[in-house]
Design an enzyme around this catalytic site. Structure first.
Site, PDB file in Angstrom:
ATOM      1  N   GLY A 106       0.825  -1.210   0.000  1.00 26.48           N
ATOM      2  CA  GLY A 106       0.000   0.000   0.000  1.00 26.48           C
ATOM      3  C   GLY A 106       0.849   1.245   0.000  1.00 26.48           C
ATOM      4  CB  CYS A 107       0.575   4.470  -1.827  1.00 30.10           C
ATOM      5  SG  CYS A 107      -1.183   4.765  -1.695  1.00 30.10           S
ATOM      6  CB  ALA A 108       0.810   6.348   2.715  1.00 35.19           C
TER       7      ALA A 108
END
Length: 317
Positions: free
Chosen positions: A135-137
């Site tokens: 997942g991004c972040a």
């Protein structure tokens, strides 16, 4: 056919914009792209060297405590912190579905949210076993989350293609930061052809956690729901959807191999690349009911595509 009108997804002349957006009244929660806390205007230049101004989304740190224990600090746009906190704990299996939450306190000045429960909790050992997700972040997951796939018993439900096309059409036209500024993901809880809860954040894991938290805090039954995301169909998205008990996961983007493998193992219906007339089902096809005449389905309008997204076949956001 949608609501008995097979041509309702085409592009007929509209009486006025308010009638066209009447479906917005169905939402329990939806984005507020004009909220000044969620974005700022930044000056720059374009490809021709011409001065421009553009809106960019904000990021802020939110620290989550479960009772007296610090759990994680997340980067988020800052809206719905209480739902994000409860949903994160549920999806990390740190909050049980039958736990009694006595309070959820948010301090806007300190950017801290504290979830308090009747049950005493201590996750010191578990916090040492984090797994970085795709997942991004920088989302995180914990090792015992795979148990949810092995034990999955998702309800028997159906996804009519008329609902799918109606949902993507409505979601594309819902005012959002996703359309206004890009650099953000959206997740939408849906029932039949109605989008109900639309959450956004810089990371798709945060957006799904906000939906999970809202569902838990409002006692929403997942058995007949559809979950829509703008992000990729990764292992993390599959695990969280299964944990929420939702039988259908849809995305305008593509798949990862492990996401598909886990969806098939859990019996989750997985629909990707849902744009305009197109979609691909790689798991749970037995739930699909093909009741929509494609002659009445409009292609996706350019103004409703994600900022910066390619429209090439198979391109992922």
């Amino acid at each position: 056919m949608v609501n008995g009108h097979p041509g309702s997804l085409a592009s007929p002349s509209r009486a006025d914009e308010s009638e066209d957006l009447a479906f917005l009244a169905d939402y329990l929660v939806r984005p507020d792209p004009l909220d000044p806390r969620l974005g700022i205007i930044v000056a720059g230049i374009d490809q021709g060297g011409v001065p421009v101004e553009t809106r960019v989304v904000t990021e802020r740190a939110l620290t989550l405590y479960l009772n007296a224990q610090e759990i994680v600090t997340m980067m988020t746009i800052g809206d719905h912190p209480q739902h994000l906190a409860v949903g994160y704990l549920l999806n990390q299996n740190m909050l049980k579905p039958d736990d009694v939450v006595t309070d959820v306190d948010y301090d806007a000045e300190l950017d801290v949210v504290v979830v308090r429960t009747e049950r005493k909790t201590n996750y010191e050992d578990k916090l040492r076993k984090r797994t970085l997700t795709s997942g991004c972040a920088q989302g995180t997951a914990f090792g015992d989350l795979m148990d949810v796939i092995d034990e999955a018993r998702l309800p028997h439900a159906e996804l009519r293609t008329s609902w799918l096309y109606a949902l993507t059409h409505k979601i594309n036209r819902t005012p959002s930061l996703y359309l206004a500024a890009g650099a953000i993901h959206g997740c939408v809880l849906c029932e039949r052809d109605r989008p109900l809860v639309y959450m956004e954040d810089v990371g798709r894991h945060n957006a799904v956690d906000k939906v999970a938290g809202y569902m838990h805090r409002h006692g929403i039954d997942p058995a007949d729901k559809i979950f829509y995301t703008t992000g990729r169909l990764t292992s993390e998205m599959v695990i969280k959807t299964v944990r929420m008990g939702i039988p259908v996961l849809v995305s305008r983007s593509g798949f990862t191999a492990w996401g598909v493998e886990l969806a098939r193992k859990a019996g989750l219906t997985l629909v990707g690349r849902a744009r305009g007339k197109r979609f691909i089902v790689l798991s749970g096809a037995e739930r699909i009911v093909f009741d929509q005449d494609l002659a009445y389905v409009a292609e996706e309008s350019a103004k409703h595509r994600r900022k910066g997204a390619s429209d090439k076949e198979g391109a992922d956001d």
